[in-house]
Design an enzyme around this catalytic site. Structure first.
Site, PDB file in Angstrom:
ATOM      1  CB  ALA A 159      -0.266  10.834   9.088  1.00  0.00           C
ATOM      2  CG  PHE A 183      -6.722   5.884   6.633  1.00  0.00           C
ATOM      3  CD1 PHE A 183      -8.024   6.138   7.040  1.00  0.00           C
ATOM      4  CD2 PHE A 183      -6.455   5.776   5.277  1.00  0.00           C
ATOM      5  CE1 PHE A 183      -9.042   6.284   6.094  1.00  0.00           C
ATOM      6  CE2 PHE A 183      -7.455   5.922   4.325  1.00  0.00           C
ATOM      7  CZ  PHE A 183      -8.759   6.177   4.748  1.00  0.00           C
ATOM      8  CB  ALA A 185      -4.749   3.803   2.112  1.00  0.00           C
ATOM      9  CE  LYS A 186      -1.828   8.237   6.391  1.00  0.00           C
ATOM     10  NZ  LYS A 186      -3.095   8.553   5.760  1.00  0.00           N
ATOM     11  N   PRO A 187       1.153   2.953   5.066  1.00  0.00           N
ATOM     12  CG  PRO A 187       3.271   3.877   4.613  1.00  0.00           C
ATOM     13  CD  PRO A 187       1.864   4.258   4.996  1.00  0.00           C
TER      14      PRO A 187
END
Length: 361
Positions: A159, A183, A185-187
């Site tokens: 994730a 999501f 805010a993920k990379p």
């Protein structure tokens, strides 16, 4: 000074024209579910990762569920994983009726301690779920050899690690099934929830494609008990734009991490450790500190946001009391959870901001 932790608005402004055009194109076609952008994205994800099959879905949590459903995880099955992760890793195991079996973490990488996995294997063990925490894959050579020896499946919870590598291969191209989250805010993040599963197994890919649309083999004909797990077309459109820039963003994340490490060398902090077999996608830049609460409060006063990933290990969460674990069972996870602190991490943290953070620390 006020520093943005994830800088999502800045990134949107960078790619605004392309993203707005991509969204408008979906609106003009009004094909909001399984539109052509989904196929475009899955093809691009396959090319980026080297995995034979990339199947998008509604979230990183649903990606884990799809993987477990595809592998026929049943009530009473045991799945070995780490207690130091976001709850979705073990929550999905429990939702399948299976039993999360925790193994303590390595004190350097914070990933699962591979030397302690084999002792937890029983006749009920069906799979191992290593987590690529903060963006770095686990030691997959060891994990895969254990899995092969005991005829276990491997599901990678990637994730936080999309685009990371282990011995030259992306962690989306390891294990039986690898998962990731999009999501925001993920990379690599979309503008809502989203995720994907990856596999090189044709049969598993076919089954997961069916499972994400309620187990359909064709419209209103259901081969499996499935789920409503599709990624919507608008999110795919956003991801198509952002994926085209992702290699550049990954390189910038690496530069930010290197600059942090350079300025923190003499600060008395425990800094991130990257295994020489791996690279990190740097979802977080997390350091270990004493007096964390007081430090966070003072940094907040200086306009520096921080976060704690994660303050309570899963074996001590109320929802897992039924498993019978107690404080002291996983001492490394427990001490790290008391000391870990994440600093602003995104491709656009400036040298000036890093220096400001360093001086305040």
């Amino acid at each position: 000074m006020k520093i943005d932790f994830a800088n999502l608005q800045y990134q949107y402004q960078l790619y605004k024209i392309e993203i707005d055009e991509a969204i408008q194109s979906v609106l003009d076609k009004s094909n909001y579910i399984m539109g052509e952008e989904i196929t475009q994205l899955e093809n691009s994800l396959q090319k980026f990762t080297g995995a034979k099959h990339a199947i998008t879905c509604s979230s990183g949590t649903d990606a884990l569920l799809l993987a477990m459903m595809a592998l026929d995880i049943k009530p009473g099955d045991e799945i070995i994983t780490t207690p130091f992760t976001f709850i979705a890793t073990a929550e999905t195991i429990a939702l399948m009726g299976a039993v999360p079996v925790f193994v303590d973490i390595d004190e350097k990488t914070y990933n699962i301690d591979t030397s302690k996995i084999e002792e937890k294997i029983t006749s009920n063990t069906k799979a191992i779920v290593p987590v690529s925490l903060y963006g770095q894959p686990s030691d997959m050579d060891v994990i895969q050899s254990i899995a092969d020896k005991h005829n276990l499946k491997v599901i990678i919870d990637g994730a936080q690690s999309f685009g990371s590598r282990y011995k030259g291969k992306t962690d989306s191209n390891l294990g039986d099934i690898s998962t990731t989250s999009f999501f925001p805010a993920k990379p690599l993040g979309c503008f809502g929830d989203g995720g994907a599963v990856f596999t090189n197994d044709d049969a598993l890919a076919s089954k997961m494609k069916s499972l994400r649309v309620h187990g359909q083999s064709k419209r209103y004909h259901h081969k499996y008990i499935g789920m409503g797990g599709r990624l919507d077309t608008l999110q795919a459109a956003v991801l198509n734009v952002k994926l085209a820039h992702y290699k550049k963003d990954l390189a910038l994340r690496q530069e930010v991490a290197q600059k942090y490490t350079e300025v923190f060398q003499e600060k008395g902090l425990i800094l991130p450790f990257i295994n020489d077999k791996a690279t990190s996608a740097w979802a977080q830049y997390s350091v270990r500190v004493k007096y964390r609460n007081e430090l966070q409060a003072k940094l907040k006063e200086a306009g520096i946001p921080t976060a704690v990933h994660y303050p309570v290990p899963l074996h001590l969460q109320e929802c897992f009391e039924y498993l019978g674990y107690k404080a002291g069972d996983f001492p490394v996870a427990e001490i790290v959870s008391q000391e870990i602190m994440s600093l602003p991490m995104n491709p656009y943290v400036s040298e000036y901001e890093i220096q400001y953070i360093s001086e305040n620390l």
